[in-house]
Design a protein around this motif. Structure first.
Motif, PDB file in Angstrom:
ATOM      1  N   TYR A 237       1.284  -0.922  -0.431  1.00 41.91           N
ATOM      2  CA  TYR A 237      -0.091   0.214   0.276  1.00 41.91           C
ATOM      3  C   TYR A 237       0.701   1.542   0.617  1.00 41.91           C
ATOM      4  O   TYR A 237       0.431   2.748   0.226  1.00 41.91           O
ATOM      5  N   GLY A 238       2.353   1.134  -0.029  1.00 39.83           N
ATOM      6  CA  GLY A 238       3.155   2.281   0.170  1.00 39.83           C
ATOM      7  C   GLY A 238       4.516   1.521  -0.405  1.00 39.83           C
ATOM      8  O   GLY A 238       4.450   0.390  -0.738  1.00 39.83           O
ATOM      9  N   PRO A 239       5.315   2.721  -0.978  1.00 35.70           N
ATOM     10  CA  PRO A 239       6.526   2.291  -1.166  1.00 35.70           C
ATOM     11  C   PRO A 239       7.516   1.534  -0.176  1.00 35.70           C
ATOM     12  O   PRO A 239       8.755   1.348  -0.480  1.00 35.70           O
ATOM     13  N   HIS A 240       7.351   1.844   1.099  1.00 39.02           N
ATOM     14  CA  HIS A 240       8.377   1.426   1.955  1.00 39.02           C
ATOM     15  C   HIS A 240       8.511  -0.018   2.201  1.00 39.02           C
ATOM     16  O   HIS A 240       6.871  -0.340   2.303  1.00 39.02           O
ATOM     17  N   PRO A 241       9.430  -0.839   2.455  1.00 39.40           N
ATOM     18  CA  PRO A 241       9.338  -2.222   2.564  1.00 39.40           C
ATOM     19  C   PRO A 241       8.071  -2.882   3.675  1.00 39.40           C
ATOM     20  O   PRO A 241       7.487  -4.200   3.321  1.00 39.40           O
ATOM     21  N   ASP A 242       8.085  -1.915   5.003  1.00 38.30           N
ATOM     22  CA  ASP A 242       7.026  -1.884   5.422  1.00 38.30           C
ATOM     23  C   ASP A 242       5.361  -1.140   4.782  1.00 38.30           C
ATOM     24  O   ASP A 242       4.688  -2.274   6.262  1.00 38.30           O
TER      25      ASP A 242
ATOM     26  N   GLU B 158      -7.678   0.727   5.007  1.00 39.43           N
ATOM     27  CA  GLU B 158      -8.472   0.959   3.530  1.00 39.43           C
ATOM     28  C   GLU B 158      -8.352   0.462   2.493  1.00 39.43           C
ATOM     29  O   GLU B 158      -8.633  -0.403   1.999  1.00 39.43           O
ATOM     30  N   ALA B 159      -6.258  -0.210   2.678  1.00 42.39           N
ATOM     31  CA  ALA B 159      -6.161  -1.024   1.313  1.00 42.39           C
ATOM     32  C   ALA B 159      -7.106  -2.842   1.063  1.00 42.39           C
ATOM     33  O   ALA B 159      -7.134  -3.250   0.403  1.00 42.39           O
ATOM     34  N   ALA B 160      -6.921  -3.106   2.983  1.00 46.16           N
ATOM     35  CA  ALA B 160      -6.867  -4.115   2.829  1.00 46.16           C
ATOM     36  C   ALA B 160      -8.657  -4.215   2.536  1.00 46.16           C
ATOM     37  O   ALA B 160      -9.175  -5.183   1.923  1.00 46.16           O
ATOM     38  N   ALA B 161      -9.837  -2.987   2.474  1.00 47.28           N
ATOM     39  CA  ALA B 161     -11.178  -3.224   2.743  1.00 47.28           C
ATOM     40  C   ALA B 161     -11.211  -2.751   1.003  1.00 47.28           C
ATOM     41  O   ALA B 161     -12.776  -2.732   1.071  1.00 47.28           O
TER      42      ALA B 161
ATOM     43  N   ARG C 140     -16.976  -6.734   0.025  1.00 49.57           N
ATOM     44  CA  ARG C 140     -18.478  -6.702   0.687  1.00 49.57           C
ATOM     45  C   ARG C 140     -18.475  -7.793   1.765  1.00 49.57           C
ATOM     46  O   ARG C 140     -19.528  -7.361   2.154  1.00 49.57           O
ATOM     47  N   ARG C 141     -17.813  -7.543   2.696  1.00 45.66           N
ATOM     48  CA  ARG C 141     -17.724  -7.838   3.975  1.00 45.66           C
ATOM     49  C   ARG C 141     -17.761  -6.744   5.053  1.00 45.66           C
ATOM     50  O   ARG C 141     -17.257  -5.829   4.946  1.00 45.66           O
ATOM     51  N   GLU C 142     -18.413  -6.575   6.165  1.00 42.31           N
ATOM     52  CA  GLU C 142     -18.172  -6.739   7.379  1.00 42.31           C
ATOM     53  C   GLU C 142     -16.335  -6.163   7.869  1.00 42.31           C
ATOM     54  O   GLU C 142     -15.356  -7.751   7.326  1.00 42.31           O
ATOM     55  N   VAL C 143     -15.816  -4.752   8.132  1.00 41.97           N
ATOM     56  CA  VAL C 143     -14.324  -4.831   8.204  1.00 41.97           C
ATOM     57  C   VAL C 143     -14.207  -5.094   9.728  1.00 41.97           C
ATOM     58  O   VAL C 143     -14.596  -3.865  10.062  1.00 41.97           O
ATOM     59  N   VAL C 144     -13.845  -6.128  10.430  1.00 45.18           N
ATOM     60  CA  VAL C 144     -13.296  -6.078  10.921  1.00 45.18           C
ATOM     61  C   VAL C 144     -12.590  -5.800  12.171  1.00 45.18           C
ATOM     62  O   VAL C 144     -11.219  -6.269  11.287  1.00 45.18           O
ATOM     63  N   LEU C 145     -11.450  -5.033  12.473  1.00 44.95           N
ATOM     64  CA  LEU C 145     -10.503  -4.073  13.170  1.00 44.95           C
ATOM     65  C   LEU C 145      -9.282  -5.343  14.151  1.00 44.95           C
ATOM     66  O   LEU C 145     -10.327  -4.870  15.783  1.00 44.95           O
ATOM     67  N   VAL C 146      -8.745  -6.079  14.722  1.00 45.61           N
ATOM     68  CA  VAL C 146      -8.489  -6.608  15.364  1.00 45.61           C
ATOM     69  C   VAL C 146      -7.152  -6.409  15.557  1.00 45.61           C
ATOM     70  O   VAL C 146      -6.328  -6.039  15.073  1.00 45.61           O
ATOM     71  N   GLY C 147      -5.841  -5.247  17.066  1.00 41.25           N
ATOM     72  CA  GLY C 147      -5.482  -5.269  17.264  1.00 41.25           C
ATOM     73  C   GLY C 147      -5.131  -6.099  18.269  1.00 41.25           C
ATOM     74  O   GLY C 147      -5.849  -5.927  19.388  1.00 41.25           O
TER      75      GLY C 147
ATOM     76  N   PRO D 110     -13.345   2.578   7.064  1.00 41.63           N
ATOM     77  CA  PRO D 110     -14.573   1.371   6.604  1.00 41.63           C
ATOM     78  C   PRO D 110     -14.285   0.015   7.656  1.00 41.63           C
ATOM     79  O   PRO D 110     -15.714  -0.571   7.548  1.00 41.63           O
ATOM     80  N   VAL D 111     -14.008   0.481   8.584  1.00 42.42           N
ATOM     81  CA  VAL D 111     -14.109   0.218   9.838  1.00 42.42           C
ATOM     82  C   VAL D 111     -15.304  -0.542  10.748  1.00 42.42           C
ATOM     83  O   VAL D 111     -16.134   0.731  11.004  1.00 42.42           O
ATOM     84  N   ARG D 112     -15.772  -1.612  11.062  1.00 40.57           N
ATOM     85  CA  ARG D 112     -17.173  -1.232  10.988  1.00 40.57           C
ATOM     86  C   ARG D 112     -17.746  -2.484  12.636  1.00 40.57           C
ATOM     87  O   ARG D 112     -18.685  -1.737  13.384  1.00 40.57           O
ATOM     88  N   ARG D 113     -16.766  -3.199  13.247  1.00 40.65           N
ATOM     89  CA  ARG D 113     -16.047  -3.188  14.924  1.00 40.65           C
ATOM     90  C   ARG D 113     -14.765  -3.203  15.067  1.00 40.65           C
ATOM     91  O   ARG D 113     -14.132  -3.421  14.358  1.00 40.65           O
ATOM     92  N   VAL D 114     -14.702  -3.312  16.137  1.00 37.70           N
ATOM     93  CA  VAL D 114     -13.097  -3.689  16.472  1.00 37.70           C
ATOM     94  C   VAL D 114     -13.224  -4.774  17.333  1.00 37.70           C
ATOM     95  O   VAL D 114     -13.768  -4.439  18.757  1.00 37.70           O
TER      96      VAL D 114
END
Length: 263
Positions: free
Chosen positions: A24-29, A115-118, A122-129, A147-151
């Motif tokens: 999602y960007g130029p950096h290796p990470d 954003e790149a992952a979502a 067409r699915r609900e986006v759940v962010l898990v950290g 786009p996150v709908r649940r955490v």
């Protein structure tokens, strides 16, 4: 299992390679590892747990107190285990302190990775950290237009000011935010307690025996946002068990992610 045993159990697992990796960007990470069904895939034919027909897209953020010494590989077994349950998983990497990251670059990377992952899903986006990744998940969910709908925050550094007062991991918060004038403002802007996600429900899983991130931080966050936050305390559980496949803590996490099967 002791706290030390929990850490050994997770870090002793062999990393699992993803099905594919996208940048999602130029950096290796600035990459996201994808496991299981593609995020944009529709319902499967059988509707069972293996197909993940109605399951969410899980965007997974690792911890490590925001430092470059810790990368996403230690959560790859978790990503693979969730994918094995039919859940598409996007395991995000981001720039970290000592590797081009720190505020605000780390926060910007996480938002871009989500954003790149979502994108196209067409699915609900759940962010898990987990741990510091829990802090990043709470913060990312508060961004306008997310786009996150649940955490689901697992053992999160949910109160950044308190973590700084406690000098967690030898000044990790100060390293993240950087020295110099304006520290107080940077701390306030990056503190989830002061920026609860509007309209995004949050569930926190936190072990009562966590030696790395005190349970009190999650209790403080839940008290500050009682309308949107559910705190589930896991008795006798430490810092790593909920993100280690095969544990009762992992079962608690999975129950929040996998929808009940219709009868």
């Amino acid at each position: 299992m002791s706290a030390a045993d929990e850490e050994t159990a997770l870090l002793g697992l062999a990393p699992v390679a993803p099905d594919r990796t996208v940048a999602y960007g130029p950096h290796p990470d600035q990459v996201v590892d994808l496991y299981g069904p593609r995020p944009g895939d529709g319902a499967g034919s059988d509707g069972g747990a293996g197909s993940g027909a109605s399951g969410p897209l899980v965007v997974l953020l690792h911890g490590g107190f925001w430092r470059a010494a810790y990368d996403r590989r230690h959560l790859s077994p978790l990503a693979a285990a969730l994918a094995g349950q039919g859940l598409p998983v996007a395991l995000a990497e981001y720039r970290r302190v000592g590797g081009g990251g720190g505020a605000p670059r780390t926060f910007e990377d996480v938002a871009a990775a989500v954003e790149a992952a979502a994108d196209g899903s067409r699915r609900e986006v759940v962010l898990v950290g987990h741990s510091a990744g829990g802090h990043l998940a709470l913060l990312a969910a508060a961004r306008p237009g997310t786009p996150v709908r649940r955490v689901i925050a697992v053992s999160p550094v949910a109160d950044l000011a308190r973590a700084h007062e406690l000098d967690l991991s030898g000044g990790a918060v100060a390293e993240l935010l950087g020295p110099g004038p304006g520290f107080a403002a940077r701390l306030a802007a990056a503190d989830p307690v002061r920026r609860p996600p509007a309209g995004v429900p949050v569930t926190i899983l936190h072990g009562t025996d966590d030696p790395d991130v005190p349970l009190d931080l999650s209790r403080r966050y839940a008290a500050a946002s009682p309308a949107t936050t559910t705190l589930r305390e896991l008795p006798g559980v430490g810092h790593y068990a909920p993100v280690t496949p095969g544990t009762t803590g992992f079962a608690a996490l999975l129950s929040l992610l996998r929808p009940p099967r219709s009868t």
